[in-house]
Scaffold this motif. Structure first.
Motif, PDB file in Angstrom:
ATOM      1  N   GLU A 235       0.829  -1.191   0.000  1.00  0.00           N
ATOM      2  CA  GLU A 235       0.000   0.000   0.000  1.00  0.00           C
ATOM      3  C   GLU A 235       0.874   1.255   0.000  1.00  0.00           C
ATOM      4  N   GLN A 236       1.943   1.241   0.813  1.00  0.00           N
ATOM      5  CA  GLN A 236       2.814   2.402   0.885  1.00  0.00           C
ATOM      6  C   GLN A 236       3.363   2.747  -0.500  1.00  0.00           C
ATOM      7  N   ARG A 237       3.852   1.719  -1.206  1.00  0.00           N
ATOM      8  CA  ARG A 237       4.441   1.984  -2.511  1.00  0.00           C
ATOM      9  C   ARG A 237       3.412   2.549  -3.475  1.00  0.00           C
ATOM     10  N   SER A 238       2.193   1.966  -3.457  1.00  0.00           N
ATOM     11  CA  SER A 238       1.157   2.446  -4.370  1.00  0.00           C
ATOM     12  C   SER A 238       0.809   3.895  -4.099  1.00  0.00           C
ATOM     13  N   VAL A 239       0.656   4.229  -2.812  1.00  0.00           N
ATOM     14  CA  VAL A 239       0.250   5.591  -2.481  1.00  0.00           C
ATOM     15  C   VAL A 239       1.370   6.573  -2.834  1.00  0.00           C
ATOM     16  N   ILE A 240       2.615   6.190  -2.599  1.00  0.00           N
ATOM     17  CA  ILE A 240       3.738   7.060  -2.963  1.00  0.00           C
ATOM     18  C   ILE A 240       3.705   7.356  -4.460  1.00  0.00           C
ATOM     19  N   LEU A 241       3.509   6.306  -5.259  1.00  0.00           N
ATOM     20  CA  LEU A 241       3.478   6.509  -6.700  1.00  0.00           C
ATOM     21  C   LEU A 241       2.276   7.348  -7.119  1.00  0.00           C
TER      22      LEU A 241
ATOM     23  N   ILE B 180       3.184   6.095   7.960  1.00  0.00           N
ATOM     24  CA  ILE B 180       4.317   5.782   7.085  1.00  0.00           C
ATOM     25  C   ILE B 180       5.561   6.512   7.582  1.00  0.00           C
ATOM     26  N   SER B 181       6.705   5.912   7.353  1.00  0.00           N
ATOM     27  CA  SER B 181       7.941   6.559   7.802  1.00  0.00           C
ATOM     28  C   SER B 181       8.674   7.165   6.618  1.00  0.00           C
ATOM     29  N   LEU B 182       9.478   8.170   6.947  1.00  0.00           N
ATOM     30  CA  LEU B 182      10.231   8.856   5.904  1.00  0.00           C
ATOM     31  C   LEU B 182      11.178   7.896   5.191  1.00  0.00           C
ATOM     32  N   SER B 183      11.748   6.937   5.915  1.00  0.00           N
ATOM     33  CA  SER B 183      12.673   6.018   5.229  1.00  0.00           C
ATOM     34  C   SER B 183      11.951   5.179   4.198  1.00  0.00           C
ATOM     35  N   THR B 184      10.712   4.837   4.469  1.00  0.00           N
ATOM     36  CA  THR B 184       9.955   4.069   3.482  1.00  0.00           C
ATOM     37  C   THR B 184       9.773   4.888   2.212  1.00  0.00           C
ATOM     38  N   VAL B 185       9.530   6.175   2.382  1.00  0.00           N
ATOM     39  CA  VAL B 185       9.379   7.036   1.215  1.00  0.00           C
ATOM     40  C   VAL B 185      10.695   7.098   0.443  1.00  0.00           C
ATOM     41  N   TYR B 186      11.780   7.314   1.144  1.00  0.00           N
ATOM     42  CA  TYR B 186      13.077   7.345   0.477  1.00  0.00           C
ATOM     43  C   TYR B 186      13.366   6.035  -0.238  1.00  0.00           C
TER      44      TYR B 186
ATOM     45  N   GLU C 240      13.595   5.681  -4.373  1.00  0.00           N
ATOM     46  CA  GLU C 240      14.839   5.157  -4.926  1.00  0.00           C
ATOM     47  C   GLU C 240      14.577   3.917  -5.780  1.00  0.00           C
ATOM     48  N   LEU C 241      13.784   3.006  -5.239  1.00  0.00           N
ATOM     49  CA  LEU C 241      13.494   1.770  -5.956  1.00  0.00           C
ATOM     50  C   LEU C 241      12.704   2.034  -7.235  1.00  0.00           C
ATOM     51  N   LEU C 242      11.695   2.897  -7.136  1.00  0.00           N
ATOM     52  CA  LEU C 242      10.893   3.216  -8.318  1.00  0.00           C
ATOM     53  C   LEU C 242      11.759   3.868  -9.397  1.00  0.00           C
ATOM     54  N   ALA C 243      12.725   4.665  -8.967  1.00  0.00           N
ATOM     55  CA  ALA C 243      13.612   5.290  -9.948  1.00  0.00           C
ATOM     56  C   ALA C 243      14.534   4.249 -10.576  1.00  0.00           C
ATOM     57  N   THR C 244      15.048   3.349  -9.748  1.00  0.00           N
ATOM     58  CA  THR C 244      15.907   2.284 -10.265  1.00  0.00           C
ATOM     59  C   THR C 244      15.168   1.412 -11.271  1.00  0.00           C
ATOM     60  N   GLU C 245      13.902   1.145 -10.973  1.00  0.00           N
ATOM     61  CA  GLU C 245      13.110   0.302 -11.866  1.00  0.00           C
ATOM     62  C   GLU C 245      12.624   1.067 -13.085  1.00  0.00           C
ATOM     63  N   GLY C 246      12.881   2.367 -13.110  1.00  0.00           N
ATOM     64  CA  GLY C 246      12.530   3.140 -14.292  1.00  0.00           C
ATOM     65  C   GLY C 246      11.093   3.625 -14.340  1.00  0.00           C
TER      66      GLY C 246
ATOM     67  N   LYS D 150      17.042  16.296  -3.609  1.00  0.00           N
ATOM     68  CA  LYS D 150      16.753  15.746  -4.924  1.00  0.00           C
ATOM     69  C   LYS D 150      15.258  15.787  -5.140  1.00  0.00           C
ATOM     70  N   ARG D 151      14.869  15.927  -6.391  1.00  0.00           N
ATOM     71  CA  ARG D 151      13.444  15.988  -6.704  1.00  0.00           C
ATOM     72  C   ARG D 151      13.074  14.771  -7.523  1.00  0.00           C
ATOM     73  N   PHE D 152      11.776  14.468  -7.561  1.00  0.00           N
ATOM     74  CA  PHE D 152      11.317  13.290  -8.279  1.00  0.00           C
ATOM     75  C   PHE D 152      10.266  13.639  -9.310  1.00  0.00           C
ATOM     76  N   ASP D 153      10.348  12.960 -10.438  1.00  0.00           N
ATOM     77  CA  ASP D 153       9.490  13.248 -11.574  1.00  0.00           C
ATOM     78  C   ASP D 153       8.704  11.986 -11.929  1.00  0.00           C
ATOM     79  N   PRO D 154       7.363  12.094 -11.928  1.00  0.00           N
ATOM     80  CA  PRO D 154       6.571  10.910 -12.239  1.00  0.00           C
ATOM     81  C   PRO D 154       6.704  10.462 -13.685  1.00  0.00           C
ATOM     82  N   VAL D 155       7.219  11.330 -14.533  1.00  0.00           N
ATOM     83  CA  VAL D 155       7.382  10.968 -15.938  1.00  0.00           C
ATOM     84  C   VAL D 155       8.788  10.410 -16.139  1.00  0.00           C
ATOM     85  N   ALA D 156       8.863   9.140 -16.492  1.00  0.00           N
ATOM     86  CA  ALA D 156      10.166   8.500 -16.595  1.00  0.00           C
ATOM     87  C   ALA D 156      10.877   8.833 -17.900  1.00  0.00           C
ATOM     88  N   GLU D 157      10.118   9.131 -18.946  1.00  0.00           N
ATOM     89  CA  GLU D 157      10.738   9.421 -20.233  1.00  0.00           C
ATOM     90  C   GLU D 157      11.537  10.733 -20.136  1.00  0.00           C
ATOM     91  N   PRO D 158      12.707  10.765 -20.786  1.00  0.00           N
ATOM     92  CA  PRO D 158      13.506  11.989 -20.725  1.00  0.00           C
ATOM     93  C   PRO D 158      12.740  13.165 -21.334  1.00  0.00           C
TER      94      PRO D 158
END
Lengths: 131, 131
Positions: free
Chosen positions: B5-11, B37-43, B47-53, B65-73
């Motif tokens: 659930e945490q991962r889904s809500v973060i995304l 939810i804890s801040l480390s879970t968000v981090y 990180e994992l979602l970015a690694t997985e693309g 650092k900032r995060f972008d929901p759009v993976a395409e350059p």
DNA sequence: GTATCTGCAAAAGTTTTGCAATCCA
DNA sequence: TGGATTGCAAAACTTTTGCAGATAC
């Protein structure tokens, strides 16, 4: 901005470097010549020199910010493998923006910069075997 | 990668955002829905979602650092005044690299990205008075 | 059942800041 | 002399990590 020995040596060492060092790399190099300098002085001076436009602060993957002795905008190449940060040795021209585009008109655009990423010669293996 | 659930809500929250939030902005938004939810879970998840693309991590002026929901350059516009980070709403084509250039040949170049900087509408004042 | 994932707390790493002493102009 | 600058130490901030318990598959 006053002239101090610390400031001069920091700028000299940054200019001598070709690897876009982070603040604590600069600190280590400067410390060879000024063993009593403190890390905060290095941070404060790099920040000030960047504000004054003599050098440039670079955002780069990894925790630390890097510094570039060349203040003029130019492109960088980031090695995804080892983190090396190099200058691209030729100018990369960005396409002209459409001045009539409403998005462009609503902003004051100072400039742009193209950065590349990939594998450096060492990580690509091309520094050993040239095709 | 398991579904939690945490991962889904973060995304979901990252996708709902239009401001390229930093990790702790995402944390604040996610916490509205998952107060424990804890801040480390968000981090860890960003990180994992970015690694997985699925998302993209952006280097940007300022400490975080900032995060972008759009993976395409795609290109970004950085406001030098308020730090806003926006998507450029059109594709910016970089010039083709010369494949015969020895510097280019010595590297494996995955890609490049053009970023612009300047003043956003609010900081330029063009959101109030349009010429 | 087991490998993955979470929350908590603590650690690690980077950068900034307060302050008294020192230095440059 | 007076404001800028330095060194030191402490603080602030962001991100990572160890670990025990919970969870997904």
């Amino acid at each position: 901005m006053r002239r101090t020995e610390q400031r001069s040596v920091i700028l000299e060492e940054l200019r001598r470097a070709s690897d876009h060092p982070a603040a604590d790399d600069v600190y280590l190099r400067v410390r060879e010549r000024l063993p009593h300098i403190s890390l905060s002085t290095v941070y404060r001076n790099l920040e000030l020199l960047a504000t004054e436009g003599l050098i440039r602060k670079i955002e780069h993957g990894g925790g630390q910010k890097r510094f570039d002795p060349v203040a003029e905008p130019h492109s960088h190449f980031h090695c995804s493998d080892c983190g090396r940060l190099e200058d691209v040795p030729f100018a990369v021209e960005l396409p002209e923006l459409d001045r009539d585009d409403p998005w462009v008109r609503a902003r004051v655009i100072y400039g742009g910069r193209a950065d590349y990423f990939g594998l450096c010669p060492a990580c690509a293996g091309t520094d050993r075997v040239l095709p």
